[in-house]
Design a protein around this motif. Structure first.
Motif, PDB file in Angstrom:
ATOM      1  N   THR A  28      86.888  -5.858 -54.156  1.00 30.27           N
ATOM      2  CA  THR A  28      86.163  -4.721 -54.684  1.00 30.27           C
ATOM      3  C   THR A  28      86.991  -3.448 -54.502  1.00 30.27           C
ATOM      4  O   THR A  28      87.609  -3.231 -53.461  1.00 30.27           O
ATOM      5  N   LEU A  29      86.997  -2.631 -55.536  1.00 30.10           N
ATOM      6  CA  LEU A  29      87.751  -1.379 -55.492  1.00 30.10           C
ATOM      7  C   LEU A  29      86.968  -0.262 -54.829  1.00 30.10           C
ATOM      8  O   LEU A  29      87.538   0.783 -54.508  1.00 30.10           O
ATOM      9  N   SER A  30      85.679  -0.474 -54.651  1.00 24.46           N
ATOM     10  CA  SER A  30      84.810   0.635 -54.266  1.00 24.46           C
ATOM     11  C   SER A  30      85.154   1.251 -52.915  1.00 24.46           C
ATOM     12  O   SER A  30      84.810   2.404 -52.668  1.00 24.46           O
ATOM     13  N   ARG A  31      85.831   0.507 -52.049  1.00 24.76           N
ATOM     14  CA  ARG A  31      86.123   1.026 -50.719  1.00 24.76           C
ATOM     15  C   ARG A  31      87.384   1.886 -50.676  1.00 24.76           C
ATOM     16  O   ARG A  31      87.677   2.493 -49.637  1.00 24.76           O
ATOM     17  N   TYR A  32      88.107   1.929 -51.789  1.00 24.00           N
ATOM     18  CA  TYR A  32      89.451   2.491 -51.740  1.00 24.00           C
ATOM     19  C   TYR A  32      89.657   3.633 -52.724  1.00 24.00           C
ATOM     20  O   TYR A  32      89.091   3.647 -53.821  1.00 24.00           O
ATOM     21  N   ALA A  33      90.511   4.555 -52.325  1.00 22.46           N
ATOM     22  CA  ALA A  33      90.953   5.590 -53.249  1.00 22.46           C
ATOM     23  C   ALA A  33      91.838   4.966 -54.325  1.00 22.46           C
ATOM     24  O   ALA A  33      92.561   3.999 -54.061  1.00 22.46           O
ATOM     25  N   MET A  34      91.768   5.540 -55.515  1.00 18.27           N
ATOM     26  CA  MET A  34      92.533   5.032 -56.648  1.00 18.27           C
ATOM     27  C   MET A  34      93.323   6.162 -57.283  1.00 18.27           C
ATOM     28  O   MET A  34      92.952   7.345 -57.154  1.00 18.27           O
ATOM     29  N   GLY A  35      94.380   5.787 -57.964  1.00 19.62           N
ATOM     30  CA  GLY A  35      95.183   6.805 -58.627  1.00 19.62           C
ATOM     31  C   GLY A  35      95.774   6.291 -59.927  1.00 19.62           C
ATOM     32  O   GLY A  35      95.825   5.086 -60.174  1.00 19.62           O
ATOM     33  N   TRP A  36      96.165   7.246 -60.758  1.00 20.47           N
ATOM     34  CA  TRP A  36      96.932   6.965 -61.972  1.00 20.47           C
ATOM     35  C   TRP A  36      98.268   7.687 -61.855  1.00 20.47           C
ATOM     36  O   TRP A  36      98.328   8.856 -61.475  1.00 20.47           O
ATOM     37  N   PHE A  37      99.312   6.965 -62.219  1.00 20.00           N
ATOM     38  CA  PHE A  37     100.658   7.515 -62.288  1.00 20.00           C
ATOM     39  C   PHE A  37     101.223   7.200 -63.668  1.00 20.00           C
ATOM     40  O   PHE A  37     100.676   6.354 -64.392  1.00 20.00           O
ATOM     41  N   ARG A  38     102.315   7.857 -64.019  1.00 25.19           N
ATOM     42  CA  ARG A  38     102.972   7.546 -65.285  1.00 25.19           C
ATOM     43  C   ARG A  38     104.473   7.657 -65.133  1.00 25.19           C
ATOM     44  O   ARG A  38     104.979   8.370 -64.252  1.00 25.19           O
ATOM     45  N   GLN A  39     105.158   6.946 -66.008  1.00 26.39           N
ATOM     46  CA  GLN A  39     106.615   6.989 -66.000  1.00 26.39           C
ATOM     47  C   GLN A  39     107.124   7.004 -67.422  1.00 26.39           C
ATOM     48  O   GLN A  39     106.861   6.083 -68.200  1.00 26.39           O
ATOM     49  N   ALA A  40     107.818   8.067 -67.758  1.00 26.75           N
ATOM     50  CA  ALA A  40     108.430   8.209 -69.072  1.00 26.75           C
ATOM     51  C   ALA A  40     109.859   7.676 -69.012  1.00 26.75           C
ATOM     52  O   ALA A  40     110.460   7.618 -67.932  1.00 26.75           O
ATOM     53  N   PRO A  41     110.425   7.298 -70.141  1.00 31.83           N
ATOM     54  CA  PRO A  41     111.792   6.771 -70.148  1.00 31.83           C
ATOM     55  C   PRO A  41     112.783   7.745 -69.532  1.00 31.83           C
ATOM     56  O   PRO A  41     112.781   8.938 -69.859  1.00 31.83           O
ATOM     57  N   GLY A  42     113.584   7.239 -68.603  1.00 33.70           N
ATOM     58  CA  GLY A  42     114.593   8.069 -67.973  1.00 33.70           C
ATOM     59  C   GLY A  42     114.082   9.004 -66.906  1.00 33.70           C
ATOM     60  O   GLY A  42     114.849   9.810 -66.367  1.00 33.70           O
ATOM     61  N   LYS A  43     112.795   8.913 -66.603  1.00 36.35           N
ATOM     62  CA  LYS A  43     112.214   9.805 -65.602  1.00 36.35           C
ATOM     63  C   LYS A  43     111.598   9.005 -64.470  1.00 36.35           C
ATOM     64  O   LYS A  43     111.318   7.819 -64.591  1.00 36.35           O
ATOM     65  N   GLU A  44     111.367   9.684 -63.358  1.00 41.03           N
ATOM     66  CA  GLU A  44     110.724   9.036 -62.217  1.00 41.03           C
ATOM     67  C   GLU A  44     109.213   8.927 -62.456  1.00 41.03           C
ATOM     68  O   GLU A  44     108.636   9.701 -63.223  1.00 41.03           O
ATOM     69  N   GLU A  89     104.559  15.028 -74.737  1.00 43.37           N
ATOM     70  CA  GLU A  89     105.105  14.858 -73.388  1.00 43.37           C
ATOM     71  C   GLU A  89     104.230  13.991 -72.488  1.00 43.37           C
ATOM     72  O   GLU A  89     104.605  13.687 -71.359  1.00 43.37           O
ATOM     73  N   ASP A  90     103.059  13.581 -72.980  1.00 37.93           N
ATOM     74  CA  ASP A  90     102.228  12.634 -72.226  1.00 37.93           C
ATOM     75  C   ASP A  90     102.669  11.185 -72.473  1.00 37.93           C
ATOM     76  O   ASP A  90     102.146  10.268 -71.835  1.00 37.93           O
ATOM     77  N   THR A  91     103.598  10.991 -73.387  1.00 35.53           N
ATOM     78  CA  THR A  91     104.090   9.653 -73.673  1.00 35.53           C
ATOM     79  C   THR A  91     104.732   9.044 -72.433  1.00 35.53           C
ATOM     80  O   THR A  91     105.633   9.633 -71.827  1.00 35.53           O
ATOM     81  N   ALA A  92     104.244   7.874 -72.048  1.00 32.90           N
ATOM     82  CA  ALA A  92     104.732   7.219 -70.827  1.00 32.90           C
ATOM     83  C   ALA A  92     104.017   5.880 -70.672  1.00 32.90           C
ATOM     84  O   ALA A  92     103.045   5.594 -71.377  1.00 32.90           O
ATOM     85  N   VAL A  93     104.489   5.106 -69.722  1.00 30.60           N
ATOM     86  CA  VAL A  93     103.731   3.952 -69.248  1.00 30.60           C
ATOM     87  C   VAL A  93     102.834   4.446 -68.117  1.00 30.60           C
ATOM     88  O   VAL A  93     103.312   5.102 -67.183  1.00 30.60           O
ATOM     89  N   TYR A  94     101.565   4.155 -68.219  1.00 34.71           N
ATOM     90  CA  TYR A  94     100.582   4.600 -67.236  1.00 34.71           C
ATOM     91  C   TYR A  94     100.209   3.442 -66.311  1.00 34.71           C
ATOM     92  O   TYR A  94      99.895   2.342 -66.780  1.00 34.71           O
ATOM     93  N   TYR A  95     100.239   3.730 -65.021  1.00 33.86           N
ATOM     94  CA  TYR A  95      99.977   2.725 -63.999  1.00 33.86           C
ATOM     95  C   TYR A  95      98.760   3.104 -63.168  1.00 33.86           C
ATOM     96  O   TYR A  95      98.607   4.252 -62.756  1.00 33.86           O
TER      97      TYR A  95
END
Length: 128
Positions: A28-44, A89-95
């Motif tokens: 279950t995810l309910s006990r934990y903090a969650m986040g979204w990150f993203r990575q664009a080509p050539g960037k961290e 500039e929002d283009t990226a892979v979102y994790y």
């Protein structure tokens, strides 16, 4: 061990909207903090948004503040990222990421090393 699977990415025109989802299984995810990150080509990989286990507190990167909204539905074991007024500039892979070590934390976490489980990512492409 939790498995996280993102979905909902795609191609959208600048100014449009998209909602991406993160489904959790194995725990279950309910006990934990969650986040979204993203990575664009050539960037961290960079922080996008985070939410506490209760959903009572959220945080956003300055670049998305006022346009993106993170939310969670613990009954469905899901986390969402609603993205409005999208820009090229929002283009990226979102994790999607879970902090699986601190239960019931009321903090939000901004760096990738504070999360220990990650999905495979979903591509978001914004055409200008």
């Amino acid at each position: 061990q939790v498995q996280l699977v993102e979905s909902g990415g795609g191609l959208v025109q600048a100014g449009g909207s998209l909602r991406i989802s993160c489904a959790g299984s194995g725990r279950t995810l309910s006990r934990y903090a969650m986040g979204w990150f993203r990575q664009a080509p050539g960037k961290e990989r960079e922080f996008v948004a985070a939410i506490t286990c209760s959903g009572g507190r959220t945080a956003y990167a300055d670049s998305v503040k006022g346009r993106f909204t993170i939310s969670r539905d613990d009954a469905k074991n899901m986390v969402y990222l609603q993205m409005n007024s999208l820009k090229a500039e929002d283009t990226a892979v979102y994790y999607c990421a879970e902090d699986g070590t601190r239960t019931y934390s009321r903090r939000v976490y901004y760096t990738s090393n504070q999360y220990d489980s990650w999905g495979q990512g979903t591509q978001v492409t914004v055409s200008s």
